[in-house]
Design an enzyme around this catalytic site. Structure first.
Site, PDB file in Angstrom:
ATOM      1  CE  LYS A  95      -2.045   3.389   2.488  1.00 52.74           C
ATOM      2  NZ  LYS A  95      -1.897   4.254   1.389  1.00 52.74           N
ATOM      3  N   GLY A  98       6.901   6.104   7.844  1.00 56.95           N
ATOM      4  CA  GLY A  98       6.145   7.211   7.656  1.00 56.95           C
ATOM      5  C   GLY A  98       5.741   7.822   8.808  1.00 56.95           C
ATOM      6  CB  SER A  99       4.091  10.460  10.643  1.00 59.08           C
ATOM      7  OG  SER A  99       2.750  10.042  10.542  1.00 59.08           O
ATOM      8  CB  THR A 147       1.598  11.260  14.602  1.00 58.55           C
ATOM      9  OG1 THR A 147       1.712  12.100  14.515  1.00 58.55           O
ATOM     10  CG2 THR A 147      -0.120  11.020  14.802  1.00 58.55           C
ATOM     11  N   GLY A 154       3.319   5.381  12.969  1.00 56.17           N
ATOM     12  CA  GLY A 154       4.116   4.690  13.108  1.00 56.17           C
ATOM     13  C   GLY A 154       3.167   4.213  14.988  1.00 56.17           C
ATOM     14  CD  GLU A 211      13.949   2.283   9.920  1.00 52.35           C
ATOM     15  OE1 GLU A 211      14.243   3.436  10.037  1.00 52.35           O
ATOM     16  OE2 GLU A 211      14.264   1.480  10.197  1.00 52.35           O
ATOM     17  CB  CYS A 219      13.630   9.582   7.356  1.00 56.55           C
ATOM     18  SG  CYS A 219      14.774   9.008   5.573  1.00 56.55           S
ATOM     19  CD  GLU A 249      10.116  14.002  10.751  1.00 56.03           C
ATOM     20  OE1 GLU A 249       8.764  13.622  11.185  1.00 56.03           O
ATOM     21  OE2 GLU A 249      11.369  13.182  10.024  1.00 56.03           O
TER      22      GLU A 249
HETATM   23  P1  NAP Z   1       1.917   8.810   7.284  1.00 53.54           P
HETATM   24  O1  NAP Z   1       1.924  10.202   6.523  1.00 53.54           O
HETATM   25  O2  NAP Z   1       2.690   8.458   7.876  1.00 53.54           O
HETATM   26  O3  NAP Z   1       2.291   7.987   5.792  1.00 53.54           O
HETATM   27  C1  NAP Z   1       2.816   6.642   5.882  1.00 53.54           C
HETATM   28  C2  NAP Z   1       2.390   5.739   5.031  1.00 53.54           C
HETATM   29  O4  NAP Z   1       1.121   4.985   6.179  1.00 53.54           O
HETATM   30  C3  NAP Z   1       1.298   6.048   4.072  1.00 53.54           C
HETATM   31  O5  NAP Z   1       1.636   5.317   2.869  1.00 53.54           O
HETATM   32  C4  NAP Z   1       0.134   6.513   4.990  1.00 53.54           C
HETATM   33  O6  NAP Z   1      -1.729   6.276   3.730  1.00 53.54           O
HETATM   34  C5  NAP Z   1      -0.124   5.623   5.460  1.00 53.54           C
HETATM   35  N1  NAP Z   1      -1.333   5.207   6.863  1.00 53.54           N
HETATM   36  C6  NAP Z   1      -1.748   6.685   6.917  1.00 53.54           C
HETATM   37  N2  NAP Z   1      -2.485   6.042   8.120  1.00 53.54           N
HETATM   38  C7  NAP Z   1      -2.094   5.190   8.344  1.00 53.54           C
HETATM   39  C8  NAP Z   1      -2.965   4.174   8.964  1.00 53.54           C
HETATM   40  N3  NAP Z   1      -4.150   4.673   9.727  1.00 53.54           N
HETATM   41  N4  NAP Z   1      -2.361   2.978   8.917  1.00 53.54           N
HETATM   42  C9  NAP Z   1      -1.922   2.131   7.566  1.00 53.54           C
HETATM   43  N5  NAP Z   1      -1.315   3.330   7.559  1.00 53.54           N
HETATM   44  C10 NAP Z   1      -1.787   4.131   7.649  1.00 53.54           C
HETATM   45  O7  NAP Z   1       4.154   9.581   6.842  1.00 53.54           O
HETATM   46  P2  NAP Z   1       3.905  10.409   5.330  1.00 53.54           P
HETATM   47  O8  NAP Z   1       3.909  11.395   5.237  1.00 53.54           O
HETATM   48  O9  NAP Z   1       3.329   9.512   4.117  1.00 53.54           O
HETATM   49  O10 NAP Z   1       5.750  10.291   5.217  1.00 53.54           O
HETATM   50  C11 NAP Z   1       6.457  11.298   6.064  1.00 53.54           C
HETATM   51  C12 NAP Z   1       7.013  10.371   7.302  1.00 53.54           C
HETATM   52  O11 NAP Z   1       8.013   9.467   7.031  1.00 53.54           O
HETATM   53  C13 NAP Z   1       8.353  11.469   8.213  1.00 53.54           C
HETATM   54  O12 NAP Z   1       7.798  11.618   9.523  1.00 53.54           O
HETATM   55  C14 NAP Z   1       9.342  11.030   7.939  1.00 53.54           C
HETATM   56  O13 NAP Z   1      10.531  11.419   8.737  1.00 53.54           O
HETATM   57  C15 NAP Z   1       8.960   9.526   7.556  1.00 53.54           C
HETATM   58  N6  NAP Z   1      10.329   8.512   6.848  1.00 53.54           N
HETATM   59  C16 NAP Z   1      10.702   8.108   7.724  1.00 53.54           C
HETATM   60  C17 NAP Z   1      11.652   7.622   7.331  1.00 53.54           C
HETATM   61  C18 NAP Z   1      13.113   6.601   7.905  1.00 53.54           C
HETATM   62  O14 NAP Z   1      13.478   5.618   7.645  1.00 53.54           O
HETATM   63  N7  NAP Z   1      12.326   6.979   9.683  1.00 53.54           N
HETATM   64  C19 NAP Z   1      12.286   7.692   5.758  1.00 53.54           C
HETATM   65  C20 NAP Z   1      11.122   8.614   4.855  1.00 53.54           C
HETATM   66  C21 NAP Z   1      10.248   9.062   5.860  1.00 53.54           C
HETATM   67  P3  NAP Z   1      -2.130   7.589   2.871  1.00 53.54           P
HETATM   68  O15 NAP Z   1      -0.892   8.338   2.096  1.00 53.54           O
HETATM   69  O16 NAP Z   1      -3.316   6.968   2.433  1.00 53.54           O
HETATM   70  O17 NAP Z   1      -2.376   8.833   3.773  1.00 53.54           O
END
Ligand code: NAP
Length: 507
Positions: free
Chosen positions: A188, A241-242, A244, A246, A263, A297, A397
């Protein structure tokens, strides 16, 4: 993998509609609904329509993955590796097309988009090789005529949930180790980058992954993501992802005792000591802070500087950042692309408001709306000076082009400031003193440390991931990535022909 109904190409229809990929076929969602993906550099440009997936779609994808599972796990690992290799080669062949699609859908500049695709290629080739390694252990037994060894085995169906900021590299980081070890996948992608995901899965189908081994379901996190997390038939979830999101996934997966790799966010810092090469540090900080518009990230959002060199460093940063050219990622002359969406612009603007009361705004601070920029999600490269290590803009962040400069007295204070955060992904130090460099390598509480380089630039053959609230202890990339997707099995073969009791008969 058979493609019964390939998605229409962007060139042949006005507004192309793309489909899920389940059991080797391109199919529509049971919802009958679609959503749009738009170019963040020009919101008038619609990339395509994508299936608004449902829990029922996820259930079908999981069934397909379960059905394909026994065949895939019995396929010899070197053969699985060959399909990964074919996929990596196809990515290399299509690198420019993939990079351009990424620059359009996600906004990063072309050179970085090419790097993102290259990371996918690198991990495909690295993991293809694991098909012939995947080492376990063979060790001596404490008893005579007894053999002792361990092997890795796949977990089952892997749920892969990814963000938009590395829309090809991160899915590959996850799917390649999952697949080479014999798992099947339900993928997904972020709703901001479904086209990038579709292009990847098209190439996976072409590379020869059998039907059901890789399944793509697009749609919202709340519906599709949640259905993956909730399913008892998904054995392992890999999420980037974020923090929150996670945290909420961890709560649900924990209740089901499910394997989970997280991550999450970062607040990465660069330390600049008084003996540093300031021009080199300026290059590294600008690349880390404003590359991918601060949306990596591993992006640097804090520079922790010894008092003596604050002024000369700030002057260099300010002058160089003021000359960065904003524009669409597809334009080769662009230095800084757009933010991913309007919500990200609002979030960055709100942190700039907070920053005005915490530090001194020395550059930028506004939405960029001149000319065609007004059609996109652009924000000026922004620098705050005189920020305190515990200020909100020094701690939270922001995920945008906002850099905080934090003055400190010496290395000890710099090390404390660097570590005073709940995140722990990447860090860096600029110094010419080899002893101090080694102290930093020992002291910095992050999963990645750079010496005399910025906070970005990880290579795929070392572990990637963060300490503290950046993750839950797992790592992507390197051969340790296999740990997320495999169970260990220890095997003892007794060929003595008699009862031998470990810990008893050999004492
Ligand atoms: P996000 O809003 O948490 O979304 C990540 C993924 O999770 C998306 O596919 C999202 O789908 C999905 N998602 C949202 N709500 C969910 C739920 N309740 N259950 C399951 N899946 C759900 O994060 P983002 O804005 O895409 O990414 C930015 C974040 O990623 C930043 O905080 C960054 O630091 C972090 N990041 C970390 C790393 C690392 O290696 N540490 C690498 C890259 C990015 P939708 O898009 O459909 O909402």
């Amino acid at each position: 993998m058979t493609q019964t109904a390939p998605p229409p190409s962007a060139a042949t229809t006005e507004l192309p509609a793309f489909r899920h990929f389940i059991a080797g076929a391109w199919c529509e969602s049971t919802s009958g609904q679609t959503f749009e993906s738009r170019n963040p550099a020009d919101r008038r440009d619609i990339v395509g329509r994508f299936q608004q997936g449902t829990a029922a779609d996820v259930a079908m994808a999981i069934r397909a993955a379960e059905t394909a599972g026994p065949m895939w796990r019995r396929t010899p690992a070197p053969k699985r590796g060959e399909i990964l290799y074919a996929f990596g080669a196809l990515m290399a062949q299509h690198k420019e097309r993939l990079a351009r699609a990424m620059a359009r859908e996600m906004g990063k500049v072309l050179s970085e988009a090419r790097g993102d695709v290259q990371e996918g290629i690198d991990i495909a080739f690295l993991m293809a090789g694991e098909g012939r390694r995947m080492q376990g252990q063979t060790v001596p037994s404490e008893l005579p005529d007894k053999w002792a060894m361990s092997i890795r085995q796949p977990i089952g169906v892997a749920g892969i949930i990814t963000p938009w900021n590395f829309p090809m590299a991160i899915p590959c980081w996850k799917m390649m180790p999952a697949l080479v070890t014999g798992n099947t996948v339900v993928f997904k992608p972020s709703s901001d980058t479904p086209h990038c995901a579709t292009l990847l899965v098209e190439l996976m189908a072409e590379a020869g992954f059998p039907a059901g081994v890789v399944n793509l379901v697009t749609g919202s996190g709340g519906e599709v993501g949640d259905a993956i997390v909730d399913s008892p038939d998904i054995g392992v979830i890999s999420f980037t992802g974020s923090s929150t999101t996670g945290r909420s996934i961890a709560t649900k997966a924990g209740a089901k005792l499910k394997r989970l790799s997280l991550e999450l966010g970062g607040k990465n810092g660069v330390v600049v000591l008084a003996d540093a090469d300031l021009d080199l540090a300026t290059d590294g900080i600008l690349w880390s802070a404003f590359g991918t518009t601060g949306q990596r990230c591993t992006a640097c959002s804090r520079v922790i500087v010894e008092h003596d060199v604050v002024e000369p460093l700030l002057k260099r940063l300010e002058t160089r950042a003021a000359n960065l050219r904003l524009g669409p990622g597809l334009d080769e002359s662009t230095d800084v692309g757009p933010l991913i969406n309007a919500g990200a612009v609002d979030k960055v603007a709100s942190y700039v408001d907070i920053g005005r009361s915490e530090g001194e705004l020395v550059l930028g601070g506004g939405r960029a709306r001149d000319g065609d920029l007004g059609h996109g999600n652009f924000f000026e490269p922004t620098i705050f000076a005189g920020v305190g290590a515990m200020d909100r803009i020094g701690q939270e962040e922001i995920f945008g082009p906002v850099l905080s400069v934090i003055p400190v007295a010496d290395y000890g204070a710099a090390m404390l400031a660097l570590n005073q955060t709940r995140y722990g992904l990447s860090s860096s130090i600029y110094t010419r003193d080899v002893n101090t460099a080694f102290r930093a390598m020992r002291d910095f509480e992050t999963g990645i440390v750079y010496v005399n380089a910025g906070t970005t630039g990880a290579e795929t053959h070392l572990p990637f991931g963060g300490w503290k609230e950046t993750g839950n202890g797992h790592r992507e990339a390197g051969n340790v990535a296999l740990d997320t997707y495999t169970e260990w099995k220890s095997i003892y073969v007794d060929f003595s022909g008699r009862l031998q009791r470990a810990q008893i008969d050999n004492q």
